[in-house]
Design a protein around this motif. Structure first.
Motif, PDB file in Angstrom:
ATOM      1  N   UNK A   9       0.847  -1.171   0.000  1.00 32.68           N
ATOM      2  CA  UNK A   9       0.000   0.000   0.000  1.00 32.68           C
ATOM      3  C   UNK A   9       0.894   1.236   0.000  1.00 32.68           C
ATOM      4  N   UNK A  10       0.510   2.250  -0.753  1.00 32.14           N
ATOM      5  CA  UNK A  10       1.248   3.505  -0.804  1.00 32.14           C
ATOM      6  C   UNK A  10       0.349   4.614  -0.280  1.00 32.14           C
ATOM      7  N   UNK A  11       0.883   5.407   0.647  1.00 30.91           N
ATOM      8  CA  UNK A  11       0.165   6.555   1.201  1.00 30.91           C
ATOM      9  C   UNK A  11       0.992   7.804   0.918  1.00 30.91           C
ATOM     10  N   UNK A  12       0.408   8.736   0.186  1.00 26.58           N
ATOM     11  CA  UNK A  12       1.064  10.010  -0.072  1.00 26.58           C
ATOM     12  C   UNK A  12       0.860  10.925   1.133  1.00 26.58           C
ATOM     13  N   UNK A  13       1.908  11.661   1.514  1.00 24.58           N
ATOM     14  CA  UNK A  13       1.767  12.702   2.529  1.00 24.58           C
ATOM     15  C   UNK A  13       2.612  13.885   2.106  1.00 24.58           C
ATOM     16  N   UNK A  14       2.527  14.978   2.837  1.00 20.85           N
ATOM     17  CA  UNK A  14       3.100  16.240   2.374  1.00 20.85           C
ATOM     18  C   UNK A  14       4.603  16.196   2.125  1.00 20.85           C
ATOM     19  N   UNK A  15       5.345  15.329   2.802  1.00 26.56           N
ATOM     20  CA  UNK A  15       6.805  15.284   2.644  1.00 26.56           C
ATOM     21  C   UNK A  15       7.269  14.172   1.710  1.00 26.56           C
ATOM     22  N   UNK A  16       6.342  13.343   1.198  1.00 28.06           N
ATOM     23  CA  UNK A  16       6.732  12.241   0.328  1.00 28.06           C
ATOM     24  C   UNK A  16       5.692  11.152   0.316  1.00 28.06           C
ATOM     25  N   UNK A  17       6.154   9.894   0.451  1.00 18.94           N
ATOM     26  CA  UNK A  17       5.196   8.793   0.474  1.00 18.94           C
ATOM     27  C   UNK A  17       5.670   7.681   1.397  1.00 18.94           C
ATOM     28  N   UNK A  18       4.684   6.968   1.918  1.00 20.76           N
ATOM     29  CA  UNK A  18       4.919   5.799   2.757  1.00 20.76           C
ATOM     30  C   UNK A  18       4.573   4.571   1.925  1.00 20.76           C
ATOM     31  N   UNK A  19       5.438   3.580   1.968  1.00 20.37           N
ATOM     32  CA  UNK A  19       5.185   2.318   1.281  1.00 20.37           C
ATOM     33  C   UNK A  19       5.128   1.246   2.361  1.00 20.37           C
ATOM     34  N   UNK A  20       3.955   0.636   2.496  1.00 22.24           N
ATOM     35  CA  UNK A  20       3.720  -0.330   3.561  1.00 22.24           C
ATOM     36  C   UNK A  20       3.627  -1.733   2.998  1.00 22.24           C
ATOM     37  N   UNK A  21       4.317  -2.654   3.620  1.00 24.85           N
ATOM     38  CA  UNK A  21       4.184  -4.068   3.291  1.00 24.85           C
ATOM     39  C   UNK A  21       3.930  -4.804   4.604  1.00 24.85           C
TER      40      UNK A  21
END
Length: 72
Positions: free
Chosen positions: A1-13
């Motif tokens: 899953x990828x979550x965009x946020x103001x400083x970049x993105x989080x990639x969760x596995x």
């Protein structure tokens, strides 16, 4: 899953969290080393000698992370 946020993105596995910041920095942590602080909207990685934290933009992002990683 990828979550965009103001400083970049989080990639969760299921086993790892990656943070890819817009400035080119990349942070990694195992899911077991991740904590979420609801009141401060913080994702915190603490693996002993290595620590980092990311301020999230919204409570919805924090909830998505909780749901995806199964963190209470």
């Amino acid at each position: 899953m990828i979550i965009q946020f103001s400083a970049g993105k989080l990639i969760l596995s299921p086993f790892e969290v990656q943070v890819r910041l817009d400035n080119g920095c990349q942070l990694y942590a195992m899911v077991d080393d991740i904590k979420l602080h609801q009141d401060a909207l913080m994702l915190v990685a603490d693996a002993g000698a290595v620590r980092w934290n990311i301020k999230l933009d919204s409570n919805e992002q924090l909830q998505e992370i909780k749901d995806e990683l199964g963190i209470a």
